[in-house]
Enzyme design. Sequence first.
Site, PDB file in Angstrom:
ATOM      1  N   ASP A  99       0.846  -1.190   0.000  1.00 39.53           N
ATOM      2  CA  ASP A  99       0.000   0.000   0.000  1.00 39.53           C
ATOM      3  C   ASP A  99       0.884   1.243   0.000  1.00 39.53           C
ATOM      4  OD1 ASP A  99      -1.756  -2.111   0.476  1.00 39.53           O
ATOM      5  OD2 ASP A  99      -3.074  -0.899   1.735  1.00 39.53           O
ATOM      6  N   LYS A 173      -6.948   3.655  -2.939  1.00 35.66           N
ATOM      7  CA  LYS A 173      -7.304   3.558  -1.519  1.00 35.66           C
ATOM      8  C   LYS A 173      -7.481   4.961  -0.954  1.00 35.66           C
ATOM      9  CE  LYS A 173      -5.182   1.908   2.818  1.00 35.66           C
ATOM     10  NZ  LYS A 173      -4.056   1.119   3.377  1.00 35.66           N
ATOM     11  N   LYS A 207     -10.413   0.688  -2.247  1.00 34.33           N
ATOM     12  CA  LYS A 207     -10.365   0.294  -0.839  1.00 34.33           C
ATOM     13  C   LYS A 207     -10.737   1.494   0.020  1.00 34.33           C
ATOM     14  CE  LYS A 207      -7.296  -1.258   2.901  1.00 34.33           C
ATOM     15  NZ  LYS A 207      -5.986  -1.850   3.267  1.00 34.33           N
TER      16      LYS A 207
END
Length: 247
Positions: A99, A173, A207
Amino acid sequence: MNIKQYLDSTYLKTAAQAGLDENENLQVVKGFVQEAIDEKFKLIMVRPDMVVIAKKMIVDSGSKVQIGTVIDFPEGKSSITDKLKEAVQAIEDGADDLDFVCNYEAFKNGKVDLVKEEILKCTQLGLENNKVVKWIIEVAALNEKQITQLSALIKNVVISNFKEADYASVFVKSSTGFYKTDNNLPNGATVASIIMMLENASPLPVKAAGGVRTYEEAIEMIRLGVKRIGTSGAKAIANRENAKLGY
């Protein structure tokens, strides 16, 4: 619906942030990893220096829980070279998901080519090593136009440079969960920001991270279309209880 397969159980606090000493914080991390194993969550998200420990626990238990970690966290301002170096180490340590914090400040300052290059090179590294890559855009630091534009930029870099089969492995995300906002405004995922991301990142998955603390909020995010939810209260959410404040 098996909500547990949407939940990335997350603990990203340093010892200092948690008000603990290093050993106490390590025990908290181990507790989160064991909980993820016991509850059969999809993934445990930990800091890079905890990946090796998490990997050993998961392998020793015979669990299928995957390991995610954060790169250039939480500000995303490091050079592309440093991002790649940190990601390579995480891969060697056994991480499944990477990430990356996007250099959103560079994006806000008009350095679009730099951001495109980091997305291309870091995504390429992840996909070449069969990893899932997620790009944290830090929605609380962006206005609506910037959320829309940055989500679309990531999508366009991926579509222009990678195969359609790769799209499902590159997420956009929402948040680190650590951004400091003024006036106690939300620092994580909101319905409005997630809708903008979904509309502009598609066909890439999204996400939702930061601020999802109840079963109802998690279900709402899933119904909107998110594929993953990052939360430090995964067990509480799975049990339809309210999670404590925090990521």
